[in-house]
Motif scaffolding. Structure first.
Motif, short mmCIF file in Angstrom:
data_model
loop_
_atom_site.label_atom_id
_atom_site.label_comp_id
_atom_site.label_asym_id
_atom_site.label_seq_id
_atom_site.Cartn_x
_atom_site.Cartn_y
_atom_site.Cartn_z
N UNK A 109 47.86 27.17 47.16
CA UNK A 109 46.48 27.64 47.04
C UNK A 109 46.52 29.12 46.66
N UNK A 110 45.77 29.49 45.62
CA UNK A 110 45.90 30.84 45.05
C UNK A 110 44.58 31.37 44.53
N UNK A 111 44.54 32.69 44.40
CA UNK A 111 43.41 33.38 43.77
C UNK A 111 43.96 34.36 42.76
N UNK A 112 43.27 34.48 41.62
CA UNK A 112 43.71 35.43 40.60
C UNK A 112 42.50 36.13 39.98
N UNK A 113 42.77 37.29 39.43
CA UNK A 113 41.77 38.06 38.70
C UNK A 113 42.17 38.06 37.23
N UNK A 114 41.20 37.77 36.38
CA UNK A 114 41.38 37.80 34.92
C UNK A 114 40.48 38.90 34.39
N UNK A 115 41.06 39.80 33.62
CA UNK A 115 40.27 40.85 32.96
C UNK A 115 40.32 40.59 31.46
N UNK A 116 39.17 40.25 30.90
CA UNK A 116 39.06 40.02 29.46
C UNK A 116 38.63 41.34 28.81
#
Length: 119
Positions: A109-116
């Protein structure tokens, strides 16, 4: 999030403000057998999107129309791109250039941040 004013000629003018989020992790929750995404910030030059993955969930291979940065906030992700696979864990960050095929798999189980990054 950005406020607008008019400049006398009835054209919108963007106010200069500083955007701040003090803790990203609670803004998206891991849901059973799902991948969840939520846009949390849209500012000049970038959008910030949070993702959560239950163990075994994935984003199959895809491309982005702009360069992106990816950072793991919690958990363990396997990220493949350009013929290479990396283990992305909290503290790690990676960059994908425009249109590089890539995929994300949640080892747990994971969380990530994506910066476009818009040009």
């Amino acid at each position: 999030m950005m406020s607008e004013q008019t400049n006398g000629a009835n054209e919108p003018k963007t106010a200069e403000v500083m955007e701040f989020i003090d803790d990203l992790k609670p803004m998206v929750e891991v849901q059973p057998e799902a991948t969840v995404s939520r846009t949390v910030m849209q500012v000049e030059g970038a959008n910030v999107v949070l993702f959560s993955f239950d163990k075994g969930q994935e984003l199959s291979e895809h491309t982005a129309a702009m360069p992106v940065l990816v950072q793991c906030l919690e958990g363990h992700l396997k990220v493949t791109g350009g013929g290479k696979t990396v283990d992305l864990v909290p503290g790690g960050i990676l960059h994908f250039p425009t249109r590089l095929p890539h995929a994300v798999y949640a080892e747990e189980a994971s969380k990530m941040m994506l910066i476009m990054m818009r040009r």
